[in-house]
Scaffold this active site. Structure first.
Site, PDB file in Angstrom:
ATOM      1  N   HIS A 116      78.669  10.560  56.891  1.00 54.95           N
ATOM      2  CA  HIS A 116      79.139   9.481  57.765  1.00 54.95           C
ATOM      3  C   HIS A 116      78.797   9.872  59.200  1.00 54.95           C
ATOM      4  O   HIS A 116      79.108  10.987  59.635  1.00 54.95           O
ATOM      5  CB  HIS A 116      80.651   9.284  57.616  1.00 54.95           C
ATOM      6  CG  HIS A 116      81.187   8.208  58.513  1.00 54.95           C
ATOM      7  ND1 HIS A 116      81.209   6.882  58.146  1.00 54.95           N
ATOM      8  CD2 HIS A 116      81.690   8.260  59.773  1.00 54.95           C
ATOM      9  CE1 HIS A 116      81.712   6.164  59.143  1.00 54.95           C
ATOM     10  NE2 HIS A 116      82.016   6.978  60.135  1.00 54.95           N
ATOM     11  N   LYS A 152      81.163  14.168  50.433  1.00 52.63           N
ATOM     12  CA  LYS A 152      81.045  13.216  51.544  1.00 52.63           C
ATOM     13  C   LYS A 152      81.714  13.838  52.761  1.00 52.63           C
ATOM     14  O   LYS A 152      82.857  14.293  52.685  1.00 52.63           O
ATOM     15  CB  LYS A 152      81.710  11.886  51.189  1.00 52.63           C
ATOM     16  CG  LYS A 152      81.540  10.788  52.243  1.00 52.63           C
ATOM     17  CD  LYS A 152      82.066   9.448  51.703  1.00 52.63           C
ATOM     18  CE  LYS A 152      81.781   8.303  52.672  1.00 52.63           C
ATOM     19  NZ  LYS A 152      82.657   8.322  53.858  1.00 52.63           N
ATOM     20  N   CYS A 207      87.595  12.164  55.341  1.00 55.06           N
ATOM     21  CA  CYS A 207      88.628  11.185  55.678  1.00 55.06           C
ATOM     22  C   CYS A 207      89.325  11.582  56.980  1.00 55.06           C
ATOM     23  O   CYS A 207      89.820  12.703  57.107  1.00 55.06           O
ATOM     24  CB  CYS A 207      89.653  11.081  54.555  1.00 55.06           C
ATOM     25  SG  CYS A 207      90.994   9.913  54.922  1.00 55.06           S
ATOM     26  N   GLN A 223      86.497   9.800  43.603  1.00 58.10           N
ATOM     27  CA  GLN A 223      86.524  10.732  44.727  1.00 58.10           C
ATOM     28  C   GLN A 223      87.884  11.399  44.822  1.00 58.10           C
ATOM     29  O   GLN A 223      88.916  10.769  44.583  1.00 58.10           O
ATOM     30  CB  GLN A 223      86.232   9.996  46.037  1.00 58.10           C
ATOM     31  CG  GLN A 223      86.077  10.927  47.234  1.00 58.10           C
ATOM     32  CD  GLN A 223      85.921  10.160  48.534  1.00 58.10           C
ATOM     33  OE1 GLN A 223      86.870   9.553  49.015  1.00 58.10           O
ATOM     34  NE2 GLN A 223      84.721  10.185  49.109  1.00 58.10           N
ATOM     35  N   SER A 264      80.889   0.580  53.578  1.00 62.68           N
ATOM     36  CA  SER A 264      82.347   0.716  53.664  1.00 62.68           C
ATOM     37  C   SER A 264      82.943  -0.577  54.203  1.00 62.68           C
ATOM     38  O   SER A 264      83.080  -1.555  53.478  1.00 62.68           O
ATOM     39  CB  SER A 264      82.717   1.905  54.554  1.00 62.68           C
ATOM     40  OG  SER A 264      82.174   3.110  54.046  1.00 62.68           O
ATOM     41  N   ARG A 265      83.251  -0.609  55.513  1.00 61.70           N
ATOM     42  CA  ARG A 265      83.881  -1.786  56.109  1.00 61.70           C
ATOM     43  C   ARG A 265      83.028  -3.038  55.982  1.00 61.70           C
ATOM     44  O   ARG A 265      83.547  -4.156  55.968  1.00 61.70           O
ATOM     45  CB  ARG A 265      84.186  -1.510  57.585  1.00 61.70           C
ATOM     46  CG  ARG A 265      85.248  -0.436  57.814  1.00 61.70           C
ATOM     47  CD  ARG A 265      85.369  -0.099  59.293  1.00 61.70           C
ATOM     48  NE  ARG A 265      84.129   0.450  59.808  1.00 61.70           N
ATOM     49  CZ  ARG A 265      83.598   0.150  60.999  1.00 61.70           C
ATOM     50  NH1 ARG A 265      84.212  -0.691  61.797  1.00 61.70           N
ATOM     51  NH2 ARG A 265      82.470   0.702  61.387  1.00 61.70           N
TER      52      ARG A 265
END
Length: 367
Positions: free
Chosen positions: A176, A146, A107, A77, A236-237
């Protein structure tokens, strides 16, 4: 067979299942990716890279592109402040042999956004179109983007963003379910994701549409699939300290490792850490955050976590863990609550030492 355990095609790339690991800045290095792949992740990514750093041939950035021989499928990415810089970086990454390339437009980190990268794209729709079109011309590899629902809750533009990346011919996109201004305490907006995915579904049946946000369990992954219509989920997390989440989702049932299973994976991670970074202090320091995440959820773990947070070599970390293991039954199960309940109890990313979070680095990312 679980829906998520079915292969999926992204242009000419076949991915073995529909559970992906996100390109986590400061986390998605070779050792962590190997663990996640072994536990079922169908697609993993190199952590987010800076297009500016690539244009400067920054040594550290190219080191972050390292790929282990066992990584059969690997994505990368990139983000950058201009369409030309991102497209140039995509051309460079294409020559590195990555299987798929993603453009980050989501981000939320202040330093990244301040440099005109990441979520800053969401305030400039024309730049979204220009960047993806120029990048599309720079590679024949599967290309994706993304992004988030919008920059703020008052400026939701997920449908327009989706339309623009589709018009520029991406092969896959990931949404997201939050805006740039929303913190992780704000629940993921599945309806918002669904609106973007519907645009993709109406555009082409060949597009791969991925949902992302709050995937801490199989139950939530399935909820996301049913409510958004996504073809795959990106974790992700939820993978921090819990790489078993990939096994859980592809098998379609809750899974909590016993202490013996847990210890085996943690020790293997440390072996991969040593193999990749060597027997040195930096290797141990980079492992600390993973050790803190791994040890969350066990009885009387506070003291061992405090000690692990100060380790300066991996041999010392192994000794601490083996000593701790003497007091925990092999069949002990790490969590008594479900993954969805766990996610509301603590956010593992809050425990990251941001001074050690390499991310896109400082090269070209100063605000």
């Amino acid at each position: 067979m679980s829906f998520f355990n079915q292969p999926i095609q992204v242009k000419n790339l076949t991915i073995k299942n529909r559970v992906f690991l996100a390109p986590l800045a400061g986390v998605s290095d070779v050792p962590f990716r190997r663990i996640c792949q072994e536990l079922g992740a169908g697609l993993t990514y190199v952590e987010m890279l800076s297009a500016v750093a690539i244009s400067y041939n920054n040594k550290r950035t190219f080191e972050m592109m390292a790929r282990h021989k066992s990584e059969n499928v690997l994505g990368v990415q990139v983000t950058g402040p201009t369409a030309a810089q991102v497209a140039h970086a995509v051309a460079v990454l294409d020559k590195q042999g990555f299987d798929t390339i993603d453009i980050n437009m989501g981000c939320p980190v202040r330093k990244v956004v301040g440099a005109g990268c990441g979520s800053a794209f969401l305030k400039d729709p024309e730049r979204i179109s220009d960047t993806v079109m120029q990048s599309r011309a720079a590679t024949q590899a599967p290309l994706s983007a993304k992004f988030r629902l919008g920059y703020t809750r008052e400026n939701i533009n997920v449908e327009e963003t989706t339309q623009r990346v589709l018009a520029a011919q991406v092969d896959m996109f990931t949404i997201h379910g939050r805006t740039r201004s929303e913190s992780y305490s704000t629940p993921c907006d599945l309806l918002g994701i669904q609106k973007g995915i519907e645009v993709g579904t109406n555009h082409s049946s060949r597009l791969v549409k991925v949902g992302n946000g709050d995937v801490f369990s199989y139950e939530y992954a399935e909820k996301m699939r049913l409510e958004t219509g996504c073809d795959a989920v990106m974790v992700s997390r939820g993978a921090l300290g819990n790489p078993w989440i990939f096994k859980e989702i592809i098998e379609g049932k809750s899974f909590n490792p016993t202490f013996e299973e847990w210890l085996d994976v943690v020790m293997r991670h440390l072996s991969y850490q040593e193999e990749h970074y060597g027997k040195n202090k930096l290797s141990a320091i980079l492992a600390r955050k993973h050790l803190l995440w791994y040890t969350k959820g066990f009885p009387s773990s506070k003291s061992v976590r405090d000690t692990l947070n100060r380790v300066e070599d991996l041999a010392q970390a192994r000794e601490i863990l083996l000593e701790y293991a003497k007091n925990v039954a092999k069949e002990y199960v790490r969590y008594t609550s479900s993954g969805s309940e766990l996610s509301s109890q603590y956010d593992p990313k809050f425990e990251m030492d941001r001074t050690l979070d390499r991310g896109v680095g400082d090269e070209g990312m100063e605000s």
